[in-house]
Design a protein around this motif. Structure first.
Motif, PDB file in Angstrom:
ATOM      1  N   ASP A  12     -31.565  17.328 -10.651  1.00 52.71           N
ATOM      2  CA  ASP A  12     -32.098  17.833  -9.236  1.00 52.71           C
ATOM      3  C   ASP A  12     -31.494  18.618  -8.507  1.00 52.71           C
ATOM      4  O   ASP A  12     -32.406  19.606  -7.767  1.00 52.71           O
ATOM      5  N   ALA A  13     -30.261  19.321  -8.824  1.00 45.23           N
ATOM      6  CA  ALA A  13     -29.847  20.310  -8.084  1.00 45.23           C
ATOM      7  C   ALA A  13     -28.625  21.411  -8.876  1.00 45.23           C
ATOM      8  O   ALA A  13     -27.958  20.613  -9.819  1.00 45.23           O
ATOM      9  N   ASP A  15     -25.310  23.257  -8.847  1.00 46.47           N
ATOM     10  CA  ASP A  15     -24.204  23.919  -7.859  1.00 46.47           C
ATOM     11  C   ASP A  15     -23.520  24.884  -8.522  1.00 46.47           C
ATOM     12  O   ASP A  15     -23.406  25.014  -9.673  1.00 46.47           O
ATOM     13  N   GLU A  17     -20.108  27.379  -8.201  1.00 48.06           N
ATOM     14  CA  GLU A  17     -18.932  27.339  -7.611  1.00 48.06           C
ATOM     15  C   GLU A  17     -18.130  28.569  -8.047  1.00 48.06           C
ATOM     16  O   GLU A  17     -18.104  29.006  -9.384  1.00 48.06           O
ATOM     17  N   ASP A  45     -28.881  26.307  -0.425  1.00 48.26           N
ATOM     18  CA  ASP A  45     -27.815  26.221   0.862  1.00 48.26           C
ATOM     19  C   ASP A  45     -26.294  26.366   0.378  1.00 48.26           C
ATOM     20  O   ASP A  45     -26.235  26.177  -0.726  1.00 48.26           O
ATOM     21  N   ILE A  46     -25.330  26.364   1.299  1.00 48.06           N
ATOM     22  CA  ILE A  46     -23.904  26.178   1.121  1.00 48.06           C
ATOM     23  C   ILE A  46     -23.477  24.875   1.364  1.00 48.06           C
ATOM     24  O   ILE A  46     -23.561  24.221   2.472  1.00 48.06           O
ATOM     25  N   VAL A  47     -22.980  24.175   0.410  1.00 45.18           N
ATOM     26  CA  VAL A  47     -22.357  22.972   0.606  1.00 45.18           C
ATOM     27  C   VAL A  47     -20.964  23.009   1.079  1.00 45.18           C
ATOM     28  O   VAL A  47     -20.433  22.377   2.006  1.00 45.18           O
ATOM     29  N   PHE A  48     -20.216  24.054   0.729  1.00 46.52           N
ATOM     30  CA  PHE A  48     -18.849  24.302   0.964  1.00 46.52           C
ATOM     31  C   PHE A  48     -18.354  25.710   1.025  1.00 46.52           C
ATOM     32  O   PHE A  48     -18.820  26.471   0.101  1.00 46.52           O
ATOM     33  N   ARG A  59     -19.093  26.620  -2.701  1.00 49.02           N
ATOM     34  CA  ARG A  59     -19.880  25.890  -3.550  1.00 49.02           C
ATOM     35  C   ARG A  59     -21.283  25.793  -3.033  1.00 49.02           C
ATOM     36  O   ARG A  59     -21.664  25.352  -1.713  1.00 49.02           O
ATOM     37  N   ARG A  61     -25.298  25.555  -3.505  1.00 55.82           N
ATOM     38  CA  ARG A  61     -26.514  24.516  -4.166  1.00 55.82           C
ATOM     39  C   ARG A  61     -27.979  25.098  -4.201  1.00 55.82           C
ATOM     40  O   ARG A  61     -28.334  25.661  -2.920  1.00 55.82           O
ATOM     41  N   TYR A  63     -31.506  23.231  -4.888  1.00 58.47           N
ATOM     42  CA  TYR A  63     -32.371  22.076  -5.216  1.00 58.47           C
ATOM     43  C   TYR A  63     -33.619  22.377  -6.011  1.00 58.47           C
ATOM     44  O   TYR A  63     -34.417  23.272  -5.672  1.00 58.47           O
ATOM     45  N   TYR A  65     -35.210  19.643  -7.419  1.00 58.45           N
ATOM     46  CA  TYR A  65     -36.144  18.694  -6.863  1.00 58.45           C
ATOM     47  C   TYR A  65     -35.440  17.743  -5.672  1.00 58.45           C
ATOM     48  O   TYR A  65     -34.402  17.639  -5.688  1.00 58.45           O
ATOM     49  N   ARG A  66     -36.375  17.435  -4.927  1.00 60.01           N
ATOM     50  CA  ARG A  66     -35.996  16.660  -3.955  1.00 60.01           C
ATOM     51  C   ARG A  66     -36.813  15.218  -4.184  1.00 60.01           C
ATOM     52  O   ARG A  66     -37.610  15.162  -4.914  1.00 60.01           O
TER      53      ARG A  66
ATOM     54  N   MET B 272     -35.838   8.675  -9.039  1.00 56.68           N
ATOM     55  CA  MET B 272     -34.516   9.670  -8.814  1.00 56.68           C
ATOM     56  C   MET B 272     -33.417   8.734  -8.908  1.00 56.68           C
ATOM     57  O   MET B 272     -32.422   8.824  -9.240  1.00 56.68           O
ATOM     58  N   HIS B 276     -30.353   8.524 -11.219  1.00 59.31           N
ATOM     59  CA  HIS B 276     -28.778   8.507 -10.481  1.00 59.31           C
ATOM     60  C   HIS B 276     -27.996   7.398 -10.890  1.00 59.31           C
ATOM     61  O   HIS B 276     -26.837   7.436 -11.489  1.00 59.31           O
ATOM     62  N   GLU B 310     -39.936  11.052   0.723  1.00 57.16           N
ATOM     63  CA  GLU B 310     -39.496  12.283   0.793  1.00 57.16           C
ATOM     64  C   GLU B 310     -38.083  12.280   1.676  1.00 57.16           C
ATOM     65  O   GLU B 310     -37.256  13.412   1.514  1.00 57.16           O
ATOM     66  N   GLU B 483     -16.904  18.715   2.321  1.00 56.22           N
ATOM     67  CA  GLU B 483     -17.992  19.100   1.487  1.00 56.22           C
ATOM     68  C   GLU B 483     -17.228  19.585   0.202  1.00 56.22           C
ATOM     69  O   GLU B 483     -17.966  19.910  -0.704  1.00 56.22           O
ATOM     70  N   ASP B 484     -16.158  19.670   0.250  1.00 58.63           N
ATOM     71  CA  ASP B 484     -15.111  20.450  -0.965  1.00 58.63           C
ATOM     72  C   ASP B 484     -15.030  19.452  -1.980  1.00 58.63           C
ATOM     73  O   ASP B 484     -14.611  18.395  -1.796  1.00 58.63           O
ATOM     74  N   TYR B 516     -21.602  16.360   2.808  1.00 55.66           N
ATOM     75  CA  TYR B 516     -22.755  17.326   2.922  1.00 55.66           C
ATOM     76  C   TYR B 516     -24.018  16.783   3.566  1.00 55.66           C
ATOM     77  O   TYR B 516     -24.665  15.662   2.947  1.00 55.66           O
ATOM     78  N   PRO B 520     -29.912  16.026  -0.096  1.00 58.30           N
ATOM     79  CA  PRO B 520     -29.655  14.738  -1.072  1.00 58.30           C
ATOM     80  C   PRO B 520     -28.473  14.873  -1.828  1.00 58.30           C
ATOM     81  O   PRO B 520     -28.166  15.873  -2.337  1.00 58.30           O
ATOM     82  N   ALA B 522     -26.524  14.896  -5.082  1.00 60.89           N
ATOM     83  CA  ALA B 522     -26.933  15.387  -6.476  1.00 60.89           C
ATOM     84  C   ALA B 522     -26.182  14.646  -7.591  1.00 60.89           C
ATOM     85  O   ALA B 522     -25.123  14.011  -7.387  1.00 60.89           O
ATOM     86  N   GLY B 523     -26.781  14.334  -8.806  1.00 58.70           N
ATOM     87  CA  GLY B 523     -26.456  13.487  -9.793  1.00 58.70           C
ATOM     88  C   GLY B 523     -24.947  13.990 -10.003  1.00 58.70           C
ATOM     89  O   GLY B 523     -24.219  12.838 -10.395  1.00 58.70           O
ATOM     90  N   PRO B 524     -24.740  15.221 -10.476  1.00 59.60           N
ATOM     91  CA  PRO B 524     -23.368  15.454 -10.909  1.00 59.60           C
ATOM     92  C   PRO B 524     -22.247  15.429 -10.056  1.00 59.60           C
ATOM     93  O   PRO B 524     -21.132  15.052 -10.478  1.00 59.60           O
TER      94      PRO B 524
END
Lengths: 78, 604
Positions: A12-13, A15, A17, A45-48, A59, A61, A63, A65-66, B272, B276, B310, B483-484, B516, B520, B522-524
């Protein structure tokens, strides 16, 4: 293996870091988003982000896929 | 190689030989005669020992570092020079060793971190290893087993009994369109194709909102929603089949004391979600919880088909639930929530028929923080409990109104009132206190020193009242996580360790990107917190976290607050009337009785 093939296998995304040597959070943010763009990621986007002293821990990110998209890793199963 | 020949174990290393000592013991236990050399031997000395002892195999260990690859490669050359290479099997093991590297250096095998003795013995014996997978084989657990719901606090039992009795008597002759729709849905699923089924479907549509009617009558999809295409369905089937064949599930728990661990899914897309859920199962999650979108709950009526969406929350349809259930491993606990909104009876019915293990039924939170009218939700909840009993599904009762600002004591009073109605109906409720940095403690400062005492006080309070299963959530550590990635994973792990320490049955955990809000989960990020939690269980084992004396003070305060709330509630006609009046949480505290479905309760 080309980048496009790798990205298709991402669930999906992505990341990323890292630590940017930069003057403030804004610069760190710009660098992170620019890096994601270089990887071919558009929905970013910036997650952190936290800046202190020598730079910023980020961190970021992108995406692939959404929800509701068509997932290339699923198509690859058939 | 057979056991007539010895095995030489030699650390080609100045210091490290622990791995070889472990292997030496395993070989001896398996009937091999071994020669274990001490560290810091030269290659020539090792080769001489191999020749002198006429060994059948040589196991070298070495921690990888600068110049080591050359040293290891040279050892193989030397073995060849003395005529040993052709006669014996030579393997290398140690930190940093990988199979590919070993082959590159000329060894017959390479064993890195995580190697079990059976793998080495199988190598010596020229066979495939028979790995013990029992640790990864999970049994599905009923988290309500062993609880008899006996009250230790008789005053609270007496108050709950009276409130429950009045409420159940009031609800006995009441019904709602949700209850009628649930029964019609049952007919739609159970009747054979034909006129009767069509009639049930027609009535169902009549009892639904305009948006839902438009879907059935004109095929109009709600915004951001689409049906999944036949090719996508075929691809999913293949994906699930392939993934299931590859599954090796980790076990998070180190001891029996560690709780069952749930993760939550609801990406919007059932595909999805499945992806997950498979990630979660692989990394040790014992259960998964289905999250639906709030608009789905607020409309009268459900849609049909395999639908993707969505935005947050995955639409509840019979077909979506079936697809998700089919993808799960047999040991995975599956919960479908029915704790707020206008379709709760149908949700529990569909969950039960689809094979869910648990559901979530609630009145106080769904009314005060979830936007549903208290009377409507009460009548619907009683029907939900009937279905839960029919399908043998335990359910948890949440206290999420704490997030609005309602004090824990009042939220607990609401939870216990719902749970008591359930107990009287023969159901098996699970209490779900929040492990959270709530608005209440932000104001009172009761978590200023630590995050342990208030959460521990909650569990101590509930334990002093009733012998019921407890499942803190949802997720644990909510509002403490940022979010860290590291901070949020550590916070989850710490709260998980505390929950384990307190001996609760289950926990729900967040992902490391739960805080965050830009996109959405994320899996990881799910793996981060599962891994952190596993490490906390490993770290603490059977050891415990000790709260300070303040925890008992907090527990007593909560119990007194519950009694006070229930005494006030008893002054009102029924549970929902007390909810409207703000007894279980007032508008000043951030609780607003919901308006969804207001005025829709009718007498049968």
């Amino acid at each position: 293996m080309i980048m496009e093939t790798c990205l298709k296998k991402v669930m999906d995304a992505v990341d990323i870091e890292t630590f940017f040597v930069c003057k403030d959070e804004e610069e760190g943010r710009e660098l992170a988003l620019a890096l994601l763009e270089k990887f071919g990621l558009k929905d970013t986007d910036i997650v952190f982000i936290e800046h202190s002293g020598p730079g910023a821990r980020v961190r970021a990110r992108g995406y692939l896929y959404r929800a509701g998209d068509q997932y290339a890793w699923l198509e690859g199963e058939n | 190689m057979n056991k007539d020949k010895k095995v030489l174990l030699a650390p080609l290393d100045p210091v490290h030989d622990i791995g070889l000592k472990i292997m030496n013991r395993a070989l001896k236990e398996n009937g091999y005669e071994t020669v274990l050399l001490p560290p810091d031997y030269q290659p020539e000395e090792i080769l001489k020992a191999a020749l002198d002892n006429e060994v059948g195999a040589v196991l070298i260990s070495r921690t990888l570092g600068y110049g080591v690859a050359e040293l290891l490669s040279k050892f193989i050359d030397q073995a060849e020079a003395v005529g040993l290479r052709e006669k014996v099997k030579i393997a290398i093991g140690g930190m940093g060793i990988r199979v590919e590297l070993a082959q590159e250096l000329g060894y017959d095998a390479g064993f890195g971190p995580g190697t079990v003795p059976e793998q080495v013995i199988a190598f010596i014996e020229d066979r495939e290893p028979v790995l013990d997978l029992s640790g990864a084989i999970k049994a599905k657990k009923d988290i309500t087993t062993g609880y008899d719901y006996a009250y230790a606090n008789k005053r609270i039992e007496e108050l709950l009994d009276q409130i429950a009795e009045k409420t159940m008597t009031w609800a006995a002759d009441k019904t709602t369109s949700a209850i009628q729709r649930a029964e019609l849905r049952r007919q739609m699923l159970e009747l054979p194709e034909g006129k009767e089924r069509e009639e049930a479907r027609k009535k169902y549509v009549e009892l639904s909102d305009e948006k839902i009617r438009n879907f059935y009558e004109n095929g109009t999809m709600p915004p951001y929603t689409r049906p999944l295409a036949p090719q996508e369905m075929a691809d999913l089937e293949k994906y699930v089949e392939t993934t299931k064949s590859q599954m090796r599930m980790k076990k998070l728990q180190k001891t029996d004391k560690n709780p069952t661990v749930f993760i939550q899914y609801g990406t919007g897309c059932p595909f999805m979600d499945i992806a997950h859920a498979k990630v979660g199962e692989s990394w040790g999650a014992d259960g998964v919880v289905h999250f639906d979108p709030s608009w789905n709950a607020r409309a009268e009526g459900f849609l049909e088909g395999v639908l993707t969406h969505e935005q947050d929350g995955t639409i509840i349809t019979w077909e979506n639930l079936q697809k998700i259930k089919e993808s799960l491993e047999p040991s995975t606990l599956w919960q479908v929530r029915a704790h707020r909104g206008l379709n709760t009876p149908e949700t529990v019915l569909l969950a039960g028929k689809a094979g869910a293990d648990m559901t979530k039924i609630n009145v106080a939170y769904g009314s005060l923080g979830g936007g549903t009218d208290p009377a409507r939700l009460t009548v619907d909840a009683i029907q939900c409990m009937k279905y839960a009993k029919e399908f043998g599904m335990p359910f948890d009762v949440v206290t999420n109104e704490e997030l609005c600002g309602v004090p824990a004591a009042k939220a607990f009073a609401g939870m216990l009132t719902t749970a008591h109605i359930a107990i009287k109906m023969g159901c098996r409720p699970v209490l779900q206190p929040l492990f959270v940095y709530s608005p209440e403690v932000m104001i009172t400062g009761e978590m200023e020193d630590n995050y342990v005492d208030f959460n521990a006080g909650k569990i101590m309070a509930l334990r002093s009242i009733i012998n019921a299963p407890i499942w803190p959530g949802a997720p644990i550590g909510f509002l403490t996580q940022t979010e860290d990635r590291v901070q949020s994973s550590l916070s989850t792990a710490m709260h998980g360790a505390l929950a384990s320490s307190l001996g609760v049955e289950a926990i729900s955990i967040a992902s490391s990107d739960e805080a965050y809000s830009g996109g959405p989960i994320a899996g990881p990020s799910r793996i981060d917190t599962l891994t952190a939690l596993k490490e906390s269980f490993r770290f603490f084992g059977s050891a415990s976290i000790k709260p300070t004396e303040q925890a008992a003070v907090i527990a007593e305060k909560i119990v007194n607050g519950i009694i006070d709330t229930l005494e006030k509630a008893l002054e009102y006609e029924t549970f929902p009337v007390a909810l409207y009046a703000g007894v279980y949480g007032s508008t000043a505290e951030g609780a607003y009785p919901g308006r969804g479905g207001k005025g829709t309760v009718v007498t049968k």
